[in-house]
Design a protein around this motif. Sequence first.
Motif, short mmCIF file in Angstrom:
data_model
loop_
_atom_site.label_atom_id
_atom_site.label_comp_id
_atom_site.label_asym_id
_atom_site.label_seq_id
_atom_site.Cartn_x
_atom_site.Cartn_y
_atom_site.Cartn_z
N SER A 42 37.83 48.71 35.22
CA SER A 42 38.44 49.92 34.66
C SER A 42 37.88 51.18 35.29
CB SER A 42 38.26 49.96 33.14
OG SER A 42 36.89 49.92 32.82
N GLU A 43 37.01 51.03 36.29
CA GLU A 43 36.54 52.20 37.01
C GLU A 43 37.65 52.71 37.94
OE1 GLU A 43 33.80 53.58 36.36
OE2 GLU A 43 32.42 52.08 35.57
N ALA A 44 37.51 53.98 38.36
CA ALA A 44 38.54 54.62 39.18
C ALA A 44 38.32 54.31 40.66
CB ALA A 44 38.55 56.13 38.93
N PHE A 45 38.28 53.02 40.99
CA PHE A 45 38.05 52.64 42.39
C PHE A 45 39.34 52.74 43.19
CE2 PHE A 45 34.56 49.88 40.56
CZ PHE A 45 33.53 50.60 41.13
N PRO A 46 39.34 53.51 44.28
CA PRO A 46 40.45 53.41 45.23
C PRO A 46 40.43 52.03 45.86
CG PRO A 46 39.07 55.34 45.66
CD PRO A 46 38.33 54.48 44.69
N SER A 47 41.52 51.69 46.53
CA SER A 47 41.63 50.35 47.11
C SER A 47 40.49 50.04 48.09
CB SER A 47 42.97 50.18 47.81
OG SER A 47 44.01 50.19 46.86
N LEU A 48 40.06 51.07 48.83
CA LEU A 48 38.96 50.86 49.77
C LEU A 48 37.76 50.24 49.09
CD1 LEU A 48 37.29 51.27 52.37
CD2 LEU A 48 36.81 53.59 51.56
N PHE A 49 37.35 50.78 47.94
CA PHE A 49 36.14 50.29 47.29
C PHE A 49 36.39 48.99 46.52
CE2 PHE A 49 35.22 54.77 48.08
CZ PHE A 49 34.09 54.61 48.85
N ARG A 50 37.64 48.70 46.19
CA ARG A 50 37.95 47.36 45.68
C ARG A 50 37.70 46.34 46.77
NH1 ARG A 50 39.69 46.41 41.05
NH2 ARG A 50 40.05 48.27 39.79
N LYS A 51 38.09 46.69 47.99
CA LYS A 51 37.82 45.77 49.11
C LYS A 51 36.32 45.60 49.31
CE LYS A 51 41.90 47.03 51.92
NZ LYS A 51 42.27 47.56 53.26
N VAL A 52 35.58 46.71 49.23
CA VAL A 52 34.13 46.65 49.42
C VAL A 52 33.50 45.72 48.38
CG1 VAL A 52 32.00 47.99 49.22
CG2 VAL A 52 33.92 48.89 50.56
N LEU A 53 33.90 45.90 47.12
CA LEU A 53 33.30 45.08 46.06
C LEU A 53 33.73 43.62 46.19
CD1 LEU A 53 33.68 47.64 43.16
CD2 LEU A 53 31.55 46.83 44.17
N ALA A 54 34.96 43.40 46.63
CA ALA A 54 35.39 42.02 46.83
C ALA A 54 34.56 41.37 47.94
CB ALA A 54 36.88 41.98 47.16
N THR A 55 34.30 42.13 49.01
CA THR A 55 33.50 41.60 50.12
C THR A 55 32.07 41.30 49.67
OG1 THR A 55 34.83 42.80 51.73
CG2 THR A 55 32.64 42.11 52.43
N ALA A 56 31.58 42.14 48.75
CA ALA A 56 30.23 41.93 48.24
C ALA A 56 30.17 40.81 47.21
CB ALA A 56 29.70 43.22 47.62
N GLY A 57 31.33 40.26 46.85
CA GLY A 57 31.35 39.20 45.84
C GLY A 57 31.24 39.72 44.43
N ALA A 90 28.90 47.72 34.25
CA ALA A 90 28.79 46.29 33.92
C ALA A 90 30.00 45.53 34.45
CB ALA A 90 28.67 46.11 32.41
N PRO A 91 29.86 44.23 34.67
CA PRO A 91 30.98 43.44 35.20
C PRO A 91 32.27 43.64 34.42
CG PRO A 91 28.99 42.12 35.19
CD PRO A 91 28.64 43.43 34.53
N ASP A 92 32.17 43.71 33.09
CA ASP A 92 33.37 43.88 32.27
C ASP A 92 34.06 45.22 32.51
OD1 ASP A 92 33.16 41.44 31.21
OD2 ASP A 92 32.40 42.06 29.24
N SER A 93 33.25 46.26 32.78
CA SER A 93 33.84 47.60 32.92
C SER A 93 34.24 47.90 34.36
CB SER A 93 32.84 48.65 32.44
OG SER A 93 31.69 48.65 33.27
N LEU A 94 33.86 47.03 35.27
CA LEU A 94 34.07 47.32 36.68
C LEU A 94 35.56 47.50 37.01
CD1 LEU A 94 31.89 47.68 38.76
CD2 LEU A 94 32.18 45.30 39.46
#
Length: 302
Positions: free
Chosen positions: A282-297, A276-280
């Motif tokens: 606190s997930e164990a995302f490396p920086s790469l996937f933070r960038k991916v999610l930021a790009t996806a909005g 869920a948006p609130d838990s996103l």
Amino acid sequence: MLQQTTIAAVRDYFEKFTRLWPTVHELAAAPLDDVLARWAGLGYYARARNLHACAQAVVSRHDGVFPSTAADLRELPGIGDYTSAAIAAICHDEPVAVVDGNVDRVMARFLALENPVRDEKPLVRSRVQEAVPRRAGDFAQAMMDLGATICAPRRANCLVCPLEPQCLGTRTGNPLAYPVPPAKKAKPERFGHAYVIVHPDGSIFVRQRGPKGLLAKMTEVPGSDWTANGQPPAFPLSARWTEAGTVVHTFTHFRLTLTVWTASASTPLDEGWWSAPDSLTSEAFPSLFRKVLATAGALPIP
DNA sequence: AACACGGGGAC
DNA sequence: GTCCCAGTGTT
């Protein structure tokens, strides 16, 4: 945490870790997944797994008390030549050579090493070992601080260096020529696709990476393999896919370009979970996937 | 001995 | 862009 990582990058992580797990017992009892989630973004994730395994080893093998000698510390997960020597010298004044990247540079200049310092580890270690005085801990920190503040990567500051009278590097007239850099090879390029599946309720489908290799056990969004040649996307489910953009990320040994695709769907894939948006965050995302999610909005730009 | 292993800060 | 950071583990 400080292995190959600057104090500036570590400070906030260190504060949070020691507040969350103030003792080796509490860290040993924590779930590994929690430790990885708190480590997310710091890189070199084997350190987090080693730290956790180290805490458990101290508790199980040493009754919760760290061993005192460099030789015994060296047996613990994640504690190598440098860290074992640093703990033993600084905490107990054991007369051991403490050689980190700073000391490597100081000694490469001091000895005017003509080969990359990586190839002269035994010589550097033995020359430092010969010099260890009674106050071994102070000496260790003095050598490291000398490298950090005076004999620095881009400035040598020989006029204020206490080692200058005996330094072969300054005698050559160009101490900055040392250490001789190892021959570096070009970074390969790899390409892939990342699939951001957004549930109608706003959550994102994520999963855990495999137990070995790059970013092991960290959280990711589904995606393709990362290969040298660009392949067309193979979407994991039938939906209306939209290209959100590309992410470029540089790892230690290759450069990766991911094309980010988004779609709305409510059917989960085989393995993974909806976050869920609130838990996103606190997930164990490396920086790469933070960038991916930021790009996806799906995440605010970090 | 060589390679795998992240990310960011400083220039 | 490049360099390098209080390195370790695996092959």
